[in-house]
Scaffold this motif. Sequence first.
Motif, PDB file in Angstrom:
ATOM      1  N   SER A  13     -59.095  -7.023  -6.958  1.00 42.05           N
ATOM      2  CA  SER A  13     -57.935  -6.599  -7.740  1.00 42.05           C
ATOM      3  C   SER A  13     -56.676  -7.003  -6.997  1.00 42.05           C
ATOM      4  O   SER A  13     -56.485  -6.616  -5.837  1.00 42.05           O
ATOM      5  CB  SER A  13     -57.951  -5.079  -7.946  1.00 42.05           C
ATOM      6  N   GLU A  41     -58.914  -9.753 -10.924  1.00 46.97           N
ATOM      7  CA  GLU A  41     -58.066  -9.160 -11.962  1.00 46.97           C
ATOM      8  C   GLU A  41     -56.665  -9.062 -11.374  1.00 46.97           C
ATOM      9  O   GLU A  41     -56.495  -8.713 -10.212  1.00 46.97           O
ATOM     10  CB  GLU A  41     -58.581  -7.797 -12.418  1.00 46.97           C
ATOM     11  N   ILE A  43     -53.165  -7.302 -11.723  1.00 46.48           N
ATOM     12  CA  ILE A  43     -52.488  -6.145 -12.296  1.00 46.48           C
ATOM     13  C   ILE A  43     -51.003  -6.252 -11.964  1.00 46.48           C
ATOM     14  O   ILE A  43     -50.594  -6.074 -10.813  1.00 46.48           O
ATOM     15  CB  ILE A  43     -53.083  -4.840 -11.746  1.00 46.48           C
ATOM     16  N   ARG A  58     -45.941 -11.865 -20.218  1.00 45.28           N
ATOM     17  CA  ARG A  58     -46.745 -11.825 -21.446  1.00 45.28           C
ATOM     18  C   ARG A  58     -47.097 -13.211 -21.955  1.00 45.28           C
ATOM     19  O   ARG A  58     -47.939 -13.349 -22.851  1.00 45.28           O
ATOM     20  CB  ARG A  58     -45.997 -11.036 -22.521  1.00 45.28           C
ATOM     21  N   PRO A  63     -57.312 -13.291 -19.763  1.00 38.87           N
ATOM     22  CA  PRO A  63     -57.709 -11.874 -19.718  1.00 38.87           C
ATOM     23  C   PRO A  63     -57.597 -11.256 -18.330  1.00 38.87           C
ATOM     24  O   PRO A  63     -57.541 -10.028 -18.214  1.00 38.87           O
ATOM     25  CB  PRO A  63     -59.158 -11.900 -20.199  1.00 38.87           C
ATOM     26  N   GLU A  64     -57.544 -12.084 -17.289  1.00 42.77           N
ATOM     27  CA  GLU A  64     -57.407 -11.548 -15.927  1.00 42.77           C
ATOM     28  C   GLU A  64     -56.059 -10.903 -15.687  1.00 42.77           C
ATOM     29  O   GLU A  64     -55.907 -10.071 -14.792  1.00 42.77           O
ATOM     30  CB  GLU A  64     -57.590 -12.658 -14.880  1.00 42.77           C
ATOM     31  N   LYS A  66     -53.161  -8.471 -16.442  1.00 43.58           N
ATOM     32  CA  LYS A  66     -52.946  -7.193 -17.113  1.00 43.58           C
ATOM     33  C   LYS A  66     -51.548  -6.673 -16.781  1.00 43.58           C
ATOM     34  O   LYS A  66     -51.185  -6.575 -15.610  1.00 43.58           O
ATOM     35  CB  LYS A  66     -54.016  -6.198 -16.674  1.00 43.58           C
ATOM     36  N   TYR A  67     -50.793  -6.336 -17.809  1.00 49.46           N
ATOM     37  CA  TYR A  67     -49.391  -5.934 -17.647  1.00 49.46           C
ATOM     38  C   TYR A  67     -49.235  -4.438 -17.897  1.00 49.46           C
ATOM     39  O   TYR A  67     -49.762  -3.897 -18.879  1.00 49.46           O
ATOM     40  CB  TYR A  67     -48.520  -6.718 -18.626  1.00 49.46           C
ATOM     41  N   HIS A  68     -48.491  -3.789 -17.000  1.00 48.80           N
ATOM     42  CA  HIS A  68     -48.201  -2.363 -17.154  1.00 48.80           C
ATOM     43  C   HIS A  68     -46.731  -2.125 -16.807  1.00 48.80           C
ATOM     44  O   HIS A  68     -46.212  -2.687 -15.847  1.00 48.80           O
ATOM     45  CB  HIS A  68     -49.098  -1.526 -16.236  1.00 48.80           C
ATOM     46  N   LEU A  85     -55.202   1.715 -11.298  1.00 47.15           N
ATOM     47  CA  LEU A  85     -55.787   0.946 -12.403  1.00 47.15           C
ATOM     48  C   LEU A  85     -56.858  -0.034 -11.937  1.00 47.15           C
ATOM     49  O   LEU A  85     -57.630  -0.540 -12.755  1.00 47.15           O
ATOM     50  CB  LEU A  85     -54.677   0.165 -13.121  1.00 47.15           C
TER      51      LEU A  85
END
Length: 202
Positions: A13, A41, A43, A58, A63-64, A66-68, A85
């Motif tokens: 991660s 992944e 993050i 964006r 798929p790897e 990931k936006y938060h 996460l």
Amino acid sequence: MNKQIINRSPLISIIIPVYNAESYIKKTIQSVLNQTYRPVEIIVVDDGSTDQSAENIRQFQQPEVKYHFQSNLGAASARNRGIELAKGEFLSFLDADDLWLPNKLELQMRSFQKHPELDMIFGRIKQFRSQEINAVELSEADLEKKDIPGISICTMLIKMKSFQRVGLFENKWRVGEFLDWYAKAIETGLKIHMLKEIVTLR
């Protein structure tokens, strides 16, 4: 790296805190996607950016990635949110304006395979000149050294279980949260190794 070996490899991660880094974030994320090691992944925790950082993130359809989003609470809080996460057996961190060389994770995972008793592995850092840097900043920057040992959050790869022994970053620190955490890691007795190779461009 052999494709079959990659497919059997543990998940890493990678946590990238972002605050108003529209000029850099795409290259930073791409440097992780260019890694010769899989699976990963990525993050990306947006710490309340008001520029085009979110739009640039964006644009990645992989798929790897990931936006938060969170309100502006500082890098320590953003890193901690990413850790909460994370699903990987290993953790790594990258600042939104730095870059990894393509074999960074592969070199470190090979070292872990040879020395499974280790908790975290660092590598060397090479500085580079950003196009946005002004003449005064350039004159003050020390860019003469070819590379330096990188006891830095952006070179570290650590086992998740080892990180958890130390605990999360202190949210009270707006800067220096890694140095505070690293001191605790030393006190905890984590086993550390420094690679001779350059792994991060700062």
